[in-house]
Every structure is written in C-alpha cells, then in structure tokens.
Design a protein around this motif. Sequence first.
Motif, PDB file in Angstrom:
ATOM      1  N   MET A   1      20.245 -41.491  -3.524  1.00  0.00           N
ATOM      2  CA  MET A   1      21.573 -40.955  -3.713  1.00  0.00           C
ATOM      3  C   MET A   1      21.914 -40.045  -2.527  1.00  0.00           C
ATOM      4  SD  MET A   1      23.214 -39.127  -7.060  1.00  0.00           S
ATOM      5  CE  MET A   1      22.927 -40.624  -7.942  1.00  0.00           C
ATOM      6  N   SER A   2      23.162 -40.139  -2.079  1.00  0.00           N
ATOM      7  CA  SER A   2      23.568 -39.324  -0.935  1.00  0.00           C
ATOM      8  C   SER A   2      23.835 -37.882  -1.381  1.00  0.00           C
ATOM      9  CB  SER A   2      24.811 -39.920  -0.271  1.00  0.00           C
ATOM     10  OG  SER A   2      25.971 -39.659  -1.030  1.00  0.00           O
ATOM     11  N   GLU A   3      24.206 -37.041  -0.439  1.00  0.00           N
ATOM     12  CA  GLU A   3      24.476 -35.641  -0.736  1.00  0.00           C
ATOM     13  C   GLU A   3      25.834 -35.449  -1.400  1.00  0.00           C
ATOM     14  OE1 GLU A   3      23.982 -33.295   2.778  1.00  0.00           O
ATOM     15  OE2 GLU A   3      21.820 -33.597   2.798  1.00  0.00           O
ATOM     16  N   ILE A   4      26.677 -36.476  -1.358  1.00  0.00           N
ATOM     17  CA  ILE A   4      27.996 -36.407  -1.980  1.00  0.00           C
ATOM     18  C   ILE A   4      28.065 -37.429  -3.107  1.00  0.00           C
ATOM     19  CG2 ILE A   4      30.484 -36.632  -1.636  1.00  0.00           C
ATOM     20  CD1 ILE A   4      29.968 -36.053   1.362  1.00  0.00           C
ATOM     21  N   LEU A   5      28.406 -36.959  -4.290  1.00  0.00           N
ATOM     22  CA  LEU A   5      28.568 -37.831  -5.447  1.00  0.00           C
ATOM     23  C   LEU A   5      30.013 -37.736  -5.917  1.00  0.00           C
ATOM     24  CD1 LEU A   5      27.420 -39.657  -7.714  1.00  0.00           C
ATOM     25  CD2 LEU A   5      26.899 -37.548  -8.979  1.00  0.00           C
ATOM     26  N   VAL A   6      30.653 -38.880  -6.082  1.00  0.00           N
ATOM     27  CA  VAL A   6      31.998 -38.960  -6.630  1.00  0.00           C
ATOM     28  C   VAL A   6      31.852 -39.529  -8.033  1.00  0.00           C
ATOM     29  CG1 VAL A   6      34.315 -39.943  -6.376  1.00  0.00           C
ATOM     30  CG2 VAL A   6      32.984 -39.312  -4.332  1.00  0.00           C
ATOM     31  N   ALA A   7      31.973 -38.669  -9.033  1.00  0.00           N
ATOM     32  CA  ALA A   7      31.826 -39.075 -10.434  1.00  0.00           C
ATOM     33  C   ALA A   7      33.214 -39.097 -11.067  1.00  0.00           C
ATOM     34  CB  ALA A   7      30.909 -38.114 -11.175  1.00  0.00           C
ATOM     35  N   TYR A   8      33.570 -40.225 -11.656  1.00  0.00           N
ATOM     36  CA  TYR A   8      34.922 -40.345 -12.188  1.00  0.00           C
ATOM     37  C   TYR A   8      34.949 -40.851 -13.616  1.00  0.00           C
ATOM     38  CZ  TYR A   8      34.717 -45.434 -11.696  1.00  0.00           C
ATOM     39  OH  TYR A   8      34.382 -46.755 -11.835  1.00  0.00           O
ATOM     40  N   PHE A   9      36.009 -40.458 -14.310  1.00  0.00           N
ATOM     41  CA  PHE A   9      36.339 -40.992 -15.627  1.00  0.00           C
ATOM     42  C   PHE A   9      37.734 -41.584 -15.501  1.00  0.00           C
ATOM     43  CE2 PHE A   9      38.864 -40.184 -19.503  1.00  0.00           C
ATOM     44  CZ  PHE A   9      38.299 -41.147 -20.307  1.00  0.00           C
ATOM     45  N   SER A  10      37.867 -42.836 -15.895  1.00  0.00           N
ATOM     46  CA  SER A  10      39.155 -43.521 -15.830  1.00  0.00           C
ATOM     47  C   SER A  10      39.354 -44.304 -17.114  1.00  0.00           C
ATOM     48  CB  SER A  10      39.188 -44.455 -14.621  1.00  0.00           C
ATOM     49  OG  SER A  10      40.452 -45.058 -14.485  1.00  0.00           O
ATOM     50  N   ALA A  11      40.358 -43.924 -17.880  1.00  0.00           N
ATOM     51  CA  ALA A  11      40.607 -44.599 -19.152  1.00  0.00           C
ATOM     52  C   ALA A  11      41.415 -45.884 -18.972  1.00  0.00           C
ATOM     53  CB  ALA A  11      41.330 -43.657 -20.111  1.00  0.00           C
ATOM     54  N   THR A  12      42.236 -45.944 -17.915  1.00  0.00           N
ATOM     55  CA  THR A  12      43.116 -47.106 -17.738  1.00  0.00           C
ATOM     56  C   THR A  12      42.924 -47.836 -16.415  1.00  0.00           C
ATOM     57  OG1 THR A  12      44.892 -45.814 -16.740  1.00  0.00           O
ATOM     58  CG2 THR A  12      44.895 -46.001 -19.165  1.00  0.00           C
ATOM     59  N   GLY A  13      42.121 -47.302 -15.510  1.00  0.00           N
ATOM     60  CA  GLY A  13      41.896 -47.938 -14.219  1.00  0.00           C
ATOM     61  C   GLY A  13      42.585 -47.252 -13.054  1.00  0.00           C
ATOM     62  N   THR A  14      43.631 -46.479 -13.312  1.00  0.00           N
ATOM     63  CA  THR A  14      44.349 -45.785 -12.240  1.00  0.00           C
ATOM     64  C   THR A  14      43.443 -44.799 -11.519  1.00  0.00           C
ATOM     65  OG1 THR A  14      46.422 -46.006 -13.450  1.00  0.00           O
ATOM     66  CG2 THR A  14      46.343 -44.315 -11.730  1.00  0.00           C
ATOM     67  N   LYS A  16      40.214 -44.752 -11.405  1.00  0.00           N
ATOM     68  CA  LYS A  16      39.125 -45.465 -10.724  1.00  0.00           C
ATOM     69  C   LYS A  16      39.513 -45.785  -9.283  1.00  0.00           C
ATOM     70  CE  LYS A  16      36.334 -49.653 -10.815  1.00  0.00           C
ATOM     71  NZ  LYS A  16      36.037 -50.906 -11.496  1.00  0.00           N
ATOM     72  N   LYS A  17      40.750 -46.219  -9.083  1.00  0.00           N
ATOM     73  CA  LYS A  17      41.219 -46.550  -7.736  1.00  0.00           C
ATOM     74  C   LYS A  17      41.168 -45.327  -6.829  1.00  0.00           C
ATOM     75  CE  LYS A  17      44.197 -50.177  -9.455  1.00  0.00           C
ATOM     76  NZ  LYS A  17      45.543 -50.509  -9.863  1.00  0.00           N
ATOM     77  N   LEU A  18      41.587 -44.180  -7.344  1.00  0.00           N
ATOM     78  CA  LEU A  18      41.531 -42.941  -6.559  1.00  0.00           C
ATOM     79  C   LEU A  18      40.080 -42.590  -6.241  1.00  0.00           C
ATOM     80  CD1 LEU A  18      42.756 -40.423  -5.237  1.00  0.00           C
ATOM     81  CD2 LEU A  18      42.678 -39.335  -7.506  1.00  0.00           C
ATOM     82  N   ALA A  19      39.203 -42.691  -7.217  1.00  0.00           N
ATOM     83  CA  ALA A  19      37.786 -42.363  -7.002  1.00  0.00           C
ATOM     84  C   ALA A  19      37.170 -43.260  -5.932  1.00  0.00           C
ATOM     85  CB  ALA A  19      37.012 -42.482  -8.311  1.00  0.00           C
ATOM     86  N   GLU A  20      37.495 -44.541  -5.959  1.00  0.00           N
ATOM     87  CA  GLU A  20      36.977 -45.461  -4.951  1.00  0.00           C
ATOM     88  C   GLU A  20      37.457 -45.073  -3.548  1.00  0.00           C
ATOM     89  OE1 GLU A  20      36.540 -49.443  -7.765  1.00  0.00           O
ATOM     90  OE2 GLU A  20      38.404 -49.125  -6.650  1.00  0.00           O
ATOM     91  N   PHE A  83      39.369 -37.480 -12.366  1.00  0.00           N
ATOM     92  CA  PHE A  83      39.764 -37.718 -13.750  1.00  0.00           C
ATOM     93  C   PHE A  83      41.279 -37.672 -13.882  1.00  0.00           C
ATOM     94  CE2 PHE A  83      38.440 -33.395 -12.858  1.00  0.00           C
ATOM     95  CZ  PHE A  83      39.619 -32.687 -13.073  1.00  0.00           C
ATOM     96  N   PRO A  84      41.811 -38.217 -14.979  1.00  0.00           N
ATOM     97  CA  PRO A  84      43.238 -38.058 -15.257  1.00  0.00           C
ATOM     98  C   PRO A  84      43.462 -36.680 -15.900  1.00  0.00           C
ATOM     99  CG  PRO A  84      42.228 -39.408 -16.948  1.00  0.00           C
ATOM    100  CD  PRO A  84      41.157 -39.105 -15.935  1.00  0.00           C
ATOM    101  N   ILE A  85      44.607 -36.095 -15.657  1.00  0.00           N
ATOM    102  CA  ILE A  85      44.948 -34.838 -16.328  1.00  0.00           C
ATOM    103  C   ILE A  85      45.436 -35.169 -17.740  1.00  0.00           C
ATOM    104  CG2 ILE A  85      46.601 -32.907 -16.372  1.00  0.00           C
ATOM    105  CD1 ILE A  85      44.474 -32.528 -14.260  1.00  0.00           C
ATOM    106  N   TRP A  86      44.826 -34.520 -18.713  1.00  0.00           N
ATOM    107  CA  TRP A  86      45.263 -34.638 -20.111  1.00  0.00           C
ATOM    108  C   TRP A  86      45.629 -33.248 -20.581  1.00  0.00           C
ATOM    109  CZ3 TRP A  86      41.100 -38.038 -23.037  1.00  0.00           C
ATOM    110  CH2 TRP A  86      41.145 -39.344 -22.533  1.00  0.00           C
ATOM    111  N   TRP A  87      46.820 -33.045 -21.017  1.00  0.00           N
ATOM    112  CA  TRP A  87      47.263 -31.759 -21.550  1.00  0.00           C
ATOM    113  C   TRP A  87      46.980 -30.623 -20.552  1.00  0.00           C
ATOM    114  CZ3 TRP A  87      45.593 -35.799 -24.247  1.00  0.00           C
ATOM    115  CH2 TRP A  87      46.370 -36.232 -25.316  1.00  0.00           C
ATOM    116  N   TYR A  88      47.261 -30.862 -19.291  1.00  0.00           N
ATOM    117  CA  TYR A  88      47.153 -29.875 -18.207  1.00  0.00           C
ATOM    118  C   TYR A  88      45.725 -29.465 -17.861  1.00  0.00           C
ATOM    119  CZ  TYR A  88      52.093 -29.713 -19.197  1.00  0.00           C
ATOM    120  OH  TYR A  88      53.396 -30.069 -19.415  1.00  0.00           O
ATOM    121  N   VAL A  89      44.743 -30.242 -18.298  1.00  0.00           N
ATOM    122  CA  VAL A  89      43.334 -29.971 -17.969  1.00  0.00           C
ATOM    123  C   VAL A  89      42.570 -31.288 -17.855  1.00  0.00           C
ATOM    124  CG1 VAL A  89      43.240 -27.675 -19.058  1.00  0.00           C
ATOM    125  CG2 VAL A  89      42.681 -29.695 -20.403  1.00  0.00           C
ATOM    126  N   ALA A  90      41.312 -31.194 -17.455  1.00  0.00           N
ATOM    127  CA  ALA A  90      40.443 -32.370 -17.420  1.00  0.00           C
ATOM    128  C   ALA A  90      40.106 -32.800 -18.849  1.00  0.00           C
ATOM    129  CB  ALA A  90      39.153 -32.036 -16.670  1.00  0.00           C
TER     130      ALA A  90
END
Length: 158
Positions: A1-14, A16-20, A83-90
């Motif tokens: 694993m590299s020194e930078i990890l991009v961990a994402y949660f995507s409920a609809t796929g939108t 995920k595209k940003l994380a990639e 992550f997507p913002i839900w109710w003004y937070v993660a």
Amino acid sequence: MSEILVAYFSATGTTKKLAEKIAAAVGGDLYEIRPEIPYTSADLDWTDPKSRSSVEMKDKAFRPAMIQDLPEVDGVKTLITVFPIWWYVAPTIINTFLEQYDWTGKTIIPAATSGGSGMGNTNAELRPSCPGAVLKEGKRFSANVSESELKNWFEGIR
C-alpha cells in the motif's frame, strides 16, 4: 500500500468517480468503503423521515456496519476520505471506517460530492472518530472537476 490512501463511500456511483479522479491525481491507492447492507433508492430518500439514511443521520452515535477488507494502514501517511454530503455532514459509515483503525500521526483530508450543500459540520462530526490524526479542512467538488485542479488542491492542503 502506498503512503496515500483514497477511501471512498459512494451510494450511487457519483462519488466513486470523484474518488477515482483524486486517486489518479495524487498517486494514491483506492479503497471502497462498502456497507454490509447496500443502500437502495428508498434508503436514500432524504424527504422520507423514515428512510434508512434519514434514521441513521438523526442518531449521531449510529454506526452502519461495513465490510472490513482493508488489510492494514500502517504505511499510510495521508488518508483522503471521499463521500457524499448527507445532512451537511459525512455519512456515519465514514465514522465507522475511521474508528476501525489507528490514525494517530496521520493526515486525514475529507473530500465530498453534494447536490448543493457545503461541508457543513463534517470535521466536527469526524474528529472524535480519528483521535490523534491531523484532520484537515475538507472541500466539496463537482464530479466534473479536473485532475489538475484536484492535484493543485491536494498539494496546497497537504
């Protein structure tokens, strides 16, 4: 694993595209935060106070179960959570993820997608889940953001 990890949660796929795009821009490894029970369209109906996401977000202590398949984070120095913002937070699944590991001495940078709201109280809600980490101020991006803009943002906040 590299020194930078991009961990994402995507409920609809939108998201995920940003994380990639972020992973490509910063040269980080990509990891999907997956709930044990995937979210349906009905679960994500923010106009329904009885929907799964509405119920979860009302209870700040709620932690949705996630599939835990990330082997270790010892070599990670920088974590970018997307992550997507839900109710003004993660979404609280981000807290679930953060609480599974020791982030002491590591830098955590939130990045988000949203239909219109900003980061709100995201850092205040995430801070207790990552004690000892350096939690940077996050930023909301559109799904159409360029890799060069993401790279400039990362270099500036890092």
